[in-house]
Design an enzyme around this catalytic site. Structure first.
Site, PDB file in Angstrom:
ATOM      1  N   ARG A  25      42.800 -14.995  -2.726  1.00  0.00           N
ATOM      2  CA  ARG A  25      41.742 -15.272  -1.752  1.00  0.00           C
ATOM      3  C   ARG A  25      40.596 -16.081  -2.359  1.00  0.00           C
ATOM      4  NH1 ARG A  25      38.982  -9.250  -0.972  1.00  0.00           N
ATOM      5  NH2 ARG A  25      37.454  -9.431  -2.651  1.00  0.00           N
ATOM      6  N   GLU A  39      37.236 -13.345  -7.085  1.00  0.00           N
ATOM      7  CA  GLU A  39      36.038 -14.202  -7.049  1.00  0.00           C
ATOM      8  C   GLU A  39      35.370 -14.326  -8.421  1.00  0.00           C
ATOM      9  OE1 GLU A  39      36.508 -11.535  -4.913  1.00  0.00           O
ATOM     10  OE2 GLU A  39      37.346 -12.803  -3.364  1.00  0.00           O
ATOM     11  N   ASP A  53      44.186 -10.274  -6.263  1.00  0.00           N
ATOM     12  CA  ASP A  53      43.097  -9.845  -5.378  1.00  0.00           C
ATOM     13  C   ASP A  53      41.790  -9.707  -6.149  1.00  0.00           C
ATOM     14  OD1 ASP A  53      42.106  -9.195  -2.908  1.00  0.00           O
ATOM     15  OD2 ASP A  53      42.625  -7.074  -3.023  1.00  0.00           O
ATOM     16  N   ASP A  91      39.149 -10.062   3.922  1.00  0.00           N
ATOM     17  CA  ASP A  91      39.237  -8.805   4.666  1.00  0.00           C
ATOM     18  C   ASP A  91      38.527  -8.926   6.011  1.00  0.00           C
ATOM     19  OD1 ASP A  91      40.531  -7.878   2.459  1.00  0.00           O
ATOM     20  OD2 ASP A  91      38.842  -6.743   1.677  1.00  0.00           O
TER      21      ASP A  91
END
Length: 587
Positions: free
Chosen positions: A251, A203, A200, A268
């Site tokens: 993600r 990025e 998680d 999210d």
């Protein structure tokens, strides 16, 4: 990326930093373009079959007891369950201040090994979250500094900065020593029975430009961070667990991240109708770029809006998306076992359908792994009309299904375009519609519009509690007949559900299906191909159900029993088969 918005017919690309490369792929049709593009950027290896089952997750389960009680609720409510995802509370008592503690928080999880073993005994897999941040004074903080595993300042000091979770360091995922250190954490827990990993905030969520990695500044490498992280986990499995298929939920990634087994989700998203509406478009777009496992937090993630209609519609849609995983902030329960009876009953029926469709769904994974063609496909894959570029609400689930999720509250009908050159059969009612038109479909809360293309084969099994109990020894093959369809094809891929690269190791089988309709006679053929694999049924009890016949027909197949349901207009042919070809003549 400016696609003619500023200047007509001019494509403009700009970025903050990093190396600029253009990858060009071309083909004569849309499916061929996916194949060509993934020839270049890599294909998604097959995930284990359990990862396609029902997975429970929330932010988050705060104790071992809560996890055990959750599993008991699924058992009591007779809802299949394959996995449980543990968010940040597995390593700390609070949201803030604990990233970097990559071990069990024993106050809340006093017997983690027993919990893992008990879950495994029930066929339920465990996925743990990790993040690339190390908060000041957590368990690995001093070690990360001492071993120089983190991003640095221009002066060569560890780069500290504040963000939501606390004052932090960032693992330099581009440094080989940091990769090995991080992988050793994953390896340690994988050896104890952890089955999948969630990366998680990759990025990374906060990534100051003046933070220096071993190979450049943050802005130059930002979009590559999640990609390299997935590669670290993937390569670790290849080295230390070469027989296992990794599950790597993340993600953030980049072009080609699919070749490292990445299973992305849309982040999210807001728990609202506005959050649900774009999910199909997001998944279709990502699938066309090779990342075919894109999915969403079923039910929505953020916010306290509780609406059983929204929840039902989201989970109905989830039946026909690559991964079925509920996840949310715990202000509203994301798991169906905590909803009212009506909602629970509808959702259970859809989860059961997903499990029944596992032979079909699993075959879509095989097709993606071997051709790059995604599981969720835009309508222009079969009806090459530029106007369909704007149709982002209806899609194809494999070759057979057309799905149109309901994304408007209180809707009583929905306009659905049916691609041309096909007959489309309402999966729930059996009503037939000619393609090339938009129809109005009446709605109830019980179902979303789902159609099957005439000439399609749908292999299905009975419902089972999880993939540990999965077996295709009892197989029902539905064929959707229409007199206008002269020929049809389909296939079913099977292996043991877990061996890595079963295709390359020749540990799989394919059942090829074909139909031919001429002079009022329908011929159906089932042709086994491939090889042997562990758990392969020596014999199968097969039922072929033919939909859409006008009247009872005579069946020619030795040692078969046929029955006719006049009300449903269904012909069922039951027989046993091994590795021989079966040809059924219906006239």
């Amino acid at each position: 990326l400016d696609l003619g918005a500023t200047e007509n017919d001019v494509l403009q690309f700009e970025a903050v930093g990093g190396r600029m490369s253009y990858l060009i792929a071309a083909a004569d049709d849309w499916p061929g373009l996916a194949t060509s593009f993934t020839d270049l950027t890599g294909r998604q290896p097959m995930i284990p079959r359990w990862a396609m089952g029902n997975i429970a997750s929330r932010m988050g389960y705060r104790s071992q007891r809560e996890v055990e009680d959750l599993i008991e609720k699924y058992e009591q409510d007779d809802i299949p369950l394959d996995g449980v995802v543990l968010d940040i509370f597995w390593f700390g008592p609070e949201i803030k201040g604990h990233l970097g503690n990559f071990d069990w928080y024993r106050d809340s999880f006093p017997q983690p090994q027993k919990m893992l073993d008990d879950m495994e005994a029930k066929g339920i897999k465990t996925v743990l979250i990790t993040e690339p941040f190390i908060i000041k004074n957590t368990a690995t903080y001093e070690e990360a500094i001492q071993k120089e595993l983190v991003g640095k300042t221009a002066g060569g000091e560890p780069y500290h900065y504040d963000f939501y979770f606390g004052n932090t360091l960032l693992i330099d995922i581009f440094k080989p020593e940091a990769q090995q250190w991080f992988w050793n954490i994953y390896k340690k827990h994988t050896l104890t029975g952890v089955d999948g990993w969630w990366g998680d905030l990759g990025e990374p969520e906060v990534h100051p430009d003046d933070l220096l990695h071993v190979n450049g500044r943050a802005d130059e490498l930002h979009n590559l961070y999640g990609h390299e992280w997935a590669k670290t986990v993937f390569d670790g499995f290849a080295q230390d667990f070469p027989e296992e298929r990794p599950v790597i939920l993340m993600r953030s990634g980049f072009v080609g991240s699919q070749r490292y087994g990445m299973v992305p989700w849309s982040g999210d998203v807001n728990r609202s109708w506005g959050g649900l509406k774009p999910q199909v478009e997001i998944a279709l777009t990502m699938g066309m770029q090779g990342l075919a496992y894109m999915h969403s937090d079923l039910g929505g993630f953020a916010g306290g809006y509780k609406d059983s209609e929204l929840y039902t519609r989201w989970l109905q849609y989830g039946t026909f998306q690559p991964i079925y995983r509920t996840h949310a902030q715990d202000t509203v329960p994301p798991e169906p076992v905590f909803w009212d009876k009506k909602t629970k009953d509808i959702v259970r029926r859809y989860i059961d359908l997903r499990y029944q469709l596992m032979p079909y769904n699993y075959t879509l994974l095989y097709e993606n792994a071997t051709t790059g063609i995604p599981m969720m496909r835009p309508l222009f894959y079969v009806d090459d009309d530029p106007a369909l570029f704007e149709n982002t609400g209806t899609y194809l689930w494999g070759d057979a299904f057309l799905v149109s999720p309901v994304v408007e509250k209180g809707a009583t009908s929905q306009a659905v375009y049916l691609p041309e050159k096909a007959v489309w059969i309402n999966y729930w009612t059996g009503e037939r519609q000619q393609g090339g038109q938009t129809i109005s479909v009446p709605l109830s809360i019980d179902d979303i519009p789902v159609f099957v293309k005439a000439g399609s084969f749908l292999p299905m099994t009975p419902v089972f509690k999880n993939m540990e109990a999965y077996h295709s020894g009892k197989l029902t093959i539905h064929y959707f007949h229409d007199d206008s369809v002269r020929t049809g094809t389909g296939q079913m891929y099977e292996d043991d559900g877990e061996t890595n690269d079963a295709i390359g190791k020749e540990q799989y089988e394919l059942l090829q299906f074909s139909s031919r309709f001429a002079n009022g006679e329908l011929t159906l053929t089932i042709s086994p191909e491939g090889f042997a694999y562990e758990g392969q049924p020596a014999k199968r009890e097969v039922q072929v159900v033919v939909h859409g016949l006008a009247s009872e027909k005579q069946v020619t197949l030795p040692n078969a029993k046929s029955t006719w349901d006049a009300q449903k207009k269904e012909l069922t042919i039951a027989f046993e088969m091994g590795k021989e070809v079966k040809t059924i003549l219906i006239k």
